[in-house]
Design an enzyme around this catalytic site. Sequence first.
Site, mmCIF file in Angstrom:
data_model
loop_
_atom_site.group_PDB
_atom_site.id
_atom_site.type_symbol
_atom_site.label_atom_id
_atom_site.label_comp_id
_atom_site.label_asym_id
_atom_site.label_seq_id
_atom_site.Cartn_x
_atom_site.Cartn_y
_atom_site.Cartn_z
ATOM 1 N N CYS A 1 0.718 -1.244 -0.138
ATOM 2 C CA CYS A 1 0.080 0.029 -0.036
ATOM 3 C C CYS A 1 0.857 1.214 -0.119
ATOM 4 O O CYS A 1 2.111 1.083 -0.160
ATOM 5 C CB CYS A 1 -1.064 0.119 1.178
ATOM 6 S SG CYS A 1 -0.209 0.142 2.899
ATOM 7 N N CYS B 1 3.471 1.516 2.468
ATOM 8 C CA CYS B 1 4.696 0.951 2.231
ATOM 9 C C CYS B 1 5.727 1.782 1.634
ATOM 10 O O CYS B 1 6.899 1.739 1.780
ATOM 11 C CB CYS B 1 4.442 -0.511 1.683
ATOM 12 S SG CYS B 1 3.273 -1.593 2.400
ATOM 13 N N ASP C 1 7.238 30.006 -30.112
ATOM 14 C CA ASP C 1 8.344 30.623 -30.464
ATOM 15 C C ASP C 1 8.010 30.232 -32.180
ATOM 16 O O ASP C 1 7.269 29.544 -32.680
ATOM 17 C CB ASP C 1 9.768 29.987 -30.537
ATOM 18 C CG ASP C 1 10.570 30.560 -31.222
ATOM 19 O OD1 ASP C 1 10.969 31.763 -31.250
ATOM 20 O OD2 ASP C 1 11.674 29.461 -31.718
ATOM 21 N N ASP D 1 12.621 25.604 -30.015
ATOM 22 C CA ASP D 1 13.519 24.724 -30.324
ATOM 23 C C ASP D 1 15.048 25.234 -30.066
ATOM 24 O O ASP D 1 15.821 24.297 -30.445
ATOM 25 C CB ASP D 1 13.236 24.023 -31.717
ATOM 26 C CG ASP D 1 13.462 25.061 -32.567
ATOM 27 O OD1 ASP D 1 13.455 26.166 -32.423
ATOM 28 O OD2 ASP D 1 13.814 24.691 -33.821
ATOM 29 N N ASP E 1 15.716 29.854 -26.661
ATOM 30 C CA ASP E 1 14.599 29.432 -26.009
ATOM 31 C C ASP E 1 14.601 29.049 -24.593
ATOM 32 O O ASP E 1 13.730 28.994 -23.969
ATOM 33 C CB ASP E 1 13.467 28.626 -26.930
ATOM 34 C CG ASP E 1 13.315 29.208 -28.395
ATOM 35 O OD1 ASP E 1 13.042 30.375 -28.415
ATOM 36 O OD2 ASP E 1 13.404 28.580 -29.265
#
Length: 760
Positions: free
Chosen positions: A23, A26, A438, A637, A641
């Site tokens: 559970c 644990c 962008d 990319d 950025d």
Amino acid sequence: MTTANSRTGPGVTQELLIEGAGCASCVRKIETALKNVDGVEEAQMNFPLRTVAVTGSAFTADLVKAVENAGYRATPAAGSETDLLEEKEQADQRYYRRLLRDTWIALALGIPLMLFGMAGGDMSIHSEAARWGWLLVGLLTLAVMLLSGRHFFVGGWQSVRNHTANMDTLIALGTGTAWLYSMVIVLLPDLVPEMARHVYFEATAMIIGLVNLGLALEVRARGRASAAIKRLIGLQPKTARVLRDGQELDIPIERVRRQDQLRVRPGERIPVDGTVVEGQSSVDESMLTGEPLPVAKQAGDAVSAGTLNKTGSLIFTATRVGRDTALARIIEMVKRAQNSKPPIGRLADVIAAYFVPAVMIIAVLSALAWINFGPSPALAYAVVSATTVLIIACPCALGLATPMSVMVGIGKAAEAGVLIRSGEALQTASRITTMVLDKTGTITEGAPKVTDLLPAEGLDEVELLRLAASLELGSEHPLAQAIVESAQSRGLNLSNPVSFTALAGRGVSSVIDGREIVLGNEKLMREQSIDLQDWVARAQLIAADAKTPMYLAVDRKFAGLIAVADPIKIDSAAAIERLRGLGIRVVMLTGDNRATAEAVARQVGIEEFIAEVQPESKAEKVAALQREGELVGMSGDGINDAPALALADVGFAIGTGTDVAIESAGITLMRGSLHGLADAITISKATLRNIKQNLFGAFIYNAAGIPIAAGILYPLFGLLLSPVIAGAAMAFSSVTVVANANCLRLLKIDSSTTAEESRA
């Protein structure tokens, strides 16, 4: 292979397989025990898979000992991903078979006893013969507890030793109390009134059997949830064909070295990352990018491990092997994300840690209430209610609610070419209100191309392009390279320029094949006194479409217009419309001039854009939106950025971009399409919805079940929940959560423009 006495370096992660965790309590206990080991920096347990990733420089033996001291069993995972997968599946199969065995042993006794009681059989002690008969049943029940329920009692005792409580504690207390009470009735019946001499051996056996059955079904179901990882690992071949000393040798994948040359034939998977040196083929990269159409490959192109070679034979040089390949890094990223907990999951863990002790207190109070205020036989009712409270309140479903959904959701995203780095990014992405895009390389292709060739009278397109490309042969300007690449792609024979001159801010000039050639803007043409007639108006129309017009003159006579642009990705407009359909505000950010930005925004359906933004100012624009109260996603990319991606609430890196951008982002889109943004957000929303369904079900189940088990309905309706029914309900609530999480695997991503449609 990690050995029991090995030690890792700082920041290195090793993995342990855990047995006995039942559970959320644990999970917290195991993670805490590991974090207390000297040298451990971080410990994260994947509860559905029962594995724990430990980062740091601790000895493996110390980690195993810490887990065992906490009451569980740990074994070091194998070195390779394939070995780990096989080891994990074998461990799961052993555990599953053991649970089924324990189930049938317990139910073989429990079911006949339950049917006997339902058929009107006497479950009380009223004679000496009955005492001996029930004594035999009691001993058989003890055997069931030792054989089928031993792990519950061992786990419960370890919890007591560590001053904690978990699912095992509740089951051990519940079944142990029912058996002990029944044995007191059998051995010392005179201690209780005659009407209270009811035995509950069937409850003990049935509860142990049903809980084991629930755990077995859970093990089977959670195996399906890890299907994404299994498929990714299964993509890498076990052998590779290497060219060495003039021979082709098939060797294990682990023995491939960087700079080795390898051959891959049609229909085979590429074993490692590399660069093609010979041959042409098309390669199915859908497992990496989600892109369904094969990609053409020739000398100089990169190929990735796990992708499928379709048509031709390729020879390539290995550039990244082992854990450095793109596939290995994807597997590691997906596993790390599946191990992580979103904020909503950490809340559930905290609640579960306090829940078990609270339940034990409620069970005691319930028993006391029955003893003091209940009808006769008060002691029997007290035992039944306390046992039922302990059993029905087991937080198995609560512990599974979040990690199961996270594991399936992140796996589903990986199949769609979306890599989610953490549970926090997964949760936050579902609440994004503004997406900042962008322009260059995100909305557009990121590489200028010749889009229009408009020759004047007396010249054709081919000659116009040949002259312009010959003139630009020595230039490194991106627009010049676009013209040269366009000519080379057509196979044109270019001439070497003579007396090349670059005219800053205006254009270039040179002598080609004995003719004076000038290429540049309107200002250069005016300086050269070249008559442009009505071509200026046509150039302005071209510029309005986000293209850069360039004038070509031959021997001081206008010869034609060439337009170069960074083309908009073919599916950008459809992807942006999907984002708007999800209720997300879309803002474009670009360093280009306003006219170009306005043209691109108009073509893709963006109403808000910010132009002429310096690279260092992108993060400032993101911060400004956040100050307005927006939850901002940023997609880009490039290296410039990275600050904005890191500052945004969720950064989305285009996987075709730079490594810096990818490392700065919370989510990576493995293909260049913006549809990945909508896919990521759709999966994120579905996963969070699934988590909330699971948590609601688990909380409501416990919140409603505990009062009923304690007997709140008895004064009104005479109803008291049976411990057997409580055991069945508790077991199958976990199975329900697992099944609901697996429903995420059936999620259909409604892309309005698929890759195939966009190319039709």
